[in-house]
Design a protein around this motif. Structure first.
Motif, PDB file in Angstrom:
ATOM      1  N   ASP C  95       0.837  -1.205   0.000  1.00  0.00           N
ATOM      2  CA  ASP C  95       0.000   0.000   0.000  1.00  0.00           C
ATOM      3  C   ASP C  95       0.872   1.255   0.000  1.00  0.00           C
ATOM      4  O   ASP C  95       0.974   1.961   0.999  1.00  0.00           O
ATOM      5  N   ARG C 108     -14.155   0.481 -11.609  1.00  0.00           N
ATOM      6  CA  ARG C 108     -14.677  -0.314 -10.490  1.00  0.00           C
ATOM      7  C   ARG C 108     -13.533  -1.010  -9.789  1.00  0.00           C
ATOM      8  O   ARG C 108     -12.821  -1.815 -10.369  1.00  0.00           O
ATOM      9  N   SER C 110     -12.141  -2.840  -6.023  1.00  0.00           N
ATOM     10  CA  SER C 110     -12.285  -3.266  -4.634  1.00  0.00           C
ATOM     11  C   SER C 110     -10.873  -3.440  -4.089  1.00  0.00           C
ATOM     12  O   SER C 110     -10.047  -4.133  -4.683  1.00  0.00           O
ATOM     13  N   VAL C 111     -10.591  -2.760  -2.983  1.00  0.00           N
ATOM     14  CA  VAL C 111      -9.252  -2.794  -2.399  1.00  0.00           C
ATOM     15  C   VAL C 111      -9.338  -3.425  -1.012  1.00  0.00           C
ATOM     16  O   VAL C 111     -10.106  -2.963  -0.163  1.00  0.00           O
ATOM     17  N   ARG C 112      -8.592  -4.491  -0.800  1.00  0.00           N
ATOM     18  CA  ARG C 112      -8.612  -5.181   0.490  1.00  0.00           C
ATOM     19  C   ARG C 112      -7.254  -5.112   1.168  1.00  0.00           C
ATOM     20  O   ARG C 112      -6.224  -5.144   0.504  1.00  0.00           O
ATOM     21  N   GLU C 153     -12.274  -5.042   3.045  1.00  0.00           N
ATOM     22  CA  GLU C 153     -12.153  -3.913   2.115  1.00  0.00           C
ATOM     23  C   GLU C 153     -11.755  -2.657   2.870  1.00  0.00           C
ATOM     24  O   GLU C 153     -12.188  -2.429   4.003  1.00  0.00           O
ATOM     25  N   ILE C 154     -10.962  -1.843   2.246  1.00  0.00           N
ATOM     26  CA  ILE C 154     -10.583  -0.549   2.827  1.00  0.00           C
ATOM     27  C   ILE C 154     -10.756   0.532   1.760  1.00  0.00           C
ATOM     28  O   ILE C 154     -10.858   0.232   0.568  1.00  0.00           O
ATOM     29  N   THR C 155     -10.777   1.769   2.204  1.00  0.00           N
ATOM     30  CA  THR C 155     -10.920   2.870   1.238  1.00  0.00           C
ATOM     31  C   THR C 155      -9.791   3.897   1.386  1.00  0.00           C
ATOM     32  O   THR C 155      -9.636   4.773   0.549  1.00  0.00           O
ATOM     33  N   ASP C 156      -9.025   3.758   2.457  1.00  0.00           N
ATOM     34  CA  ASP C 156      -7.988   4.770   2.727  1.00  0.00           C
ATOM     35  C   ASP C 156      -6.616   4.339   2.215  1.00  0.00           C
ATOM     36  O   ASP C 156      -5.601   4.646   2.817  1.00  0.00           O
TER      37      ASP C 156
END
Lengths: 283, 283, 283
Positions: C95, C108, C110-112, C153-156
């Motif tokens: 990351d 689209r 998706s981040v994990r 899942e994360i968004t930051d």
């Protein structure tokens, strides 16, 4: 069995046709062999470098992988081609010590002199046994030919010990840089076992001396390093490395493979080491 | 068929995305294609170097292998993409002579101009036909599309002769270094056939002259060489090499690709050669 | 599924055991995984270089390919390992922004945060998560383990914008060399969209300024270039390159990655650009 994985650890480089030709030989014998490069950039003729490279990688491969380790300055002489089986792995290499670190790590070994010439590419050249002998034998092995078919077991194969640090005097342990990696990290021949006091709860003052430079910090991740600070760190293969954060320790220290590294301890540490190394013969 | 092997011989290097991108194009068309690198480090733009590399390797591959040979300084111009079939192999390459040594070795050839644009990646860039034309066609070929579908046979394709040694005068045959390999061996364009007297039962005195250095020994294995001695040796691909034991002949001689190499014989040898080369036109 | 393709984009190089070891980890978990190198020669520690390399290649791969992108100067710290799924592809990376250009291109996402340590190699070293974390997770993924099993899942997550050219004044747009490729071509951060006037029917006079050198020609194929002329050309990935025919533009210009490139227009062009870039904030 016919899908067997074959790895390459060689000094043939990736600029010439050598490795590509060897892969053709294997695939012609067994088109479903799965070939993987460990490294084809072992330093030219450098048996120790080849020995270190395969030793760091082979345990991570599945059982029954065939590892070709071809650093072969004696090609065309009477040095023998070897087929070595350990509990889980198979190795093909010239009999020059390039498997020494594998021999060091493995309890159960069978070492054969590959002499069944009908498995070789004919005529066998005197300059490229990687193609004519080793790749051909690897191809046949990957098809399931029994190891015993390739030659008799021998016990007088070549092996050497990896260079160990030497206790010069109670305050000085002298090691060497085994390898500079792509990042400029210097992999030394000090292991955690050689320097127990460094990993004790209250480690004493110490320094690594490289030429006229000193390294006095131990870190546990590369990113902990200050800008342009060279520190010691336990690398992923168990050796101590001299490294720097986002830079080349080799450049900062002016050091490279073969450079001597002294480990110097203060008086208290000396006493502890004296106890710990009782009985060790100074080098 | 769907498992067909595809080899890469290119000057795209292994630092950029080029080769990885081409492999993606192939695998998207045929996920079970088996891709093998011969070398992606052909000297940039060097058609002769590409020609030598593929010529040394392709015969070792199984029948029906697709060999991509992409050294393509004319990309984006009217130079044609070629699809070549020989008795056993298939080649994809730009029409610039990079297959010349394959043409030299193969009796039966069919050469097609690849013009069926519906097999290309669209839009076709003007700078990366390795991706948009050659990899795409290789992918379709590996799925079993018939070669005739890709374009018409042609006969006016580009080919050149590999540079042959030239007889300057009865005592001097002049050759050139075709290639320096990873070890610093200098591969010359002399073959055994060019120097029959050297391999006769009683070879005459001779010397190879490289700049102001002389090479006067012939060896049959690298390990026979004395320390820092440069000697001649028949290499694994039939060319004479100038080599040294565990070192770089190129460094010792100050020579590299393109360096002239003179083969000088004494008077007795001259007479023999005069007979052997009767009818040869001096260069 | 068990045949899934796994690609490597790393700064681990091809000289050490790193990449070979990681491939072993994957193949031990899934011997039928198909591993392909995009490039293992990303500049050491250079996250932008890694981001550019994967961005140029991944779209060419089949759906469901697992792309490992390991440029990881923060290994051993709290930076998280990520598993990213887009409409068609899967990515494993630290990351640190190395996937920023993928994030830019994909709608689209998706981040994990990969946190399921039972999928890691134990014990996890603090210096080689490429082996202990990423390769192990790639192996399990290729066997069909569901992405949700690896973490939440994360968004930051970290992302950065690729460096865009900056309008310094109406006559000067300032860009930078993002990359020098194997041929010495200089890939700049100018795209066709940044310089619409250059591709208009009657392009104005212009020059690219690199140090004290000027580039005043636009070509559509490398082979159009005059001897030793450096010209601009739209490269295969959409960026403008400074290139030369059969030579190294980098050498001719004395430029490299990071070198500033000014785009300077004459008065008429300035007016046109002023209109085209109305509202853009100068850098």
């Amino acid at each position: 069995m016919a899908n067997r994985i074959i790895t390459f650890t060689t000094d043939f480089g990736v600029t010439d046709h050598f490795v590509g030709t060897m892969k053709g030989v294997i695939l012609k014998l067994n088109p479903s062999a799965q070939i993987v490069d460990i490294s084809n950039n072992v330093h030219s003729y450098d048996i120790l470098d080849g020995a270190l490279t395969i030793a760091q990688a082979y345990q991570y491969y599945p059982s029954d992988t065939v590892h070709m380790v071809i650093v072969d300055p004696g090609v065309g002489t009477h040095r023998r081609p070897l087929l070595v089986t350990t509990e889980k792995h198979i190795f093909l290499a010239p009999d020059n010590g390039v498997l020494s670190l594998v021999f060091e790590r493995e309890e159960r070994l069978s070492v054969r002199h590959v002499s069944a010439e009908h498995y070789f590419l004919q005529p066998v050249s005197q300059t490229f046994h990687g193609r004519d002998v080793f790749a051909a034998v690897a191809g046949w092995l990957s098809k399931g030919v029994d190891v015993a078919k390739f030659g008799e077991e021998i016990t007088d194969f070549t092996r050497f010990g990896a260079p160990k640090p030497k206790l010069v005097n109670p305050a000085l342990l002298k090691g060497v840089v085994l390898k500079m990696d792509k990042f400029g990290n210097l992999i030394t021949n000090f292991t955690v076992k050689d320097l127990p006091q460094l990993f004790a709860q209250n480690p004493p003052a110490f320094k690594f001396v490289v030429g006229n430079k000193e390294v006095i910090t131990l870190r546990t991740s590369y990113a902990q390093g200050m800008h342009n600070e060279v520190f010691a760190i336990v690398g992923s293969t168990g050796f101590l490395e001299l490294a720097t954060n986002r830079g080349s320790a080799a450049a900062l220290l002016g050091a490279n493979r073969g450079t001597e590294v002294g480990f110097v301890m203060d008086d208290a540490a000396v006493a502890a080491v004296a106890a710990a190394t009782a009985g060790q013969v100074p080098g």
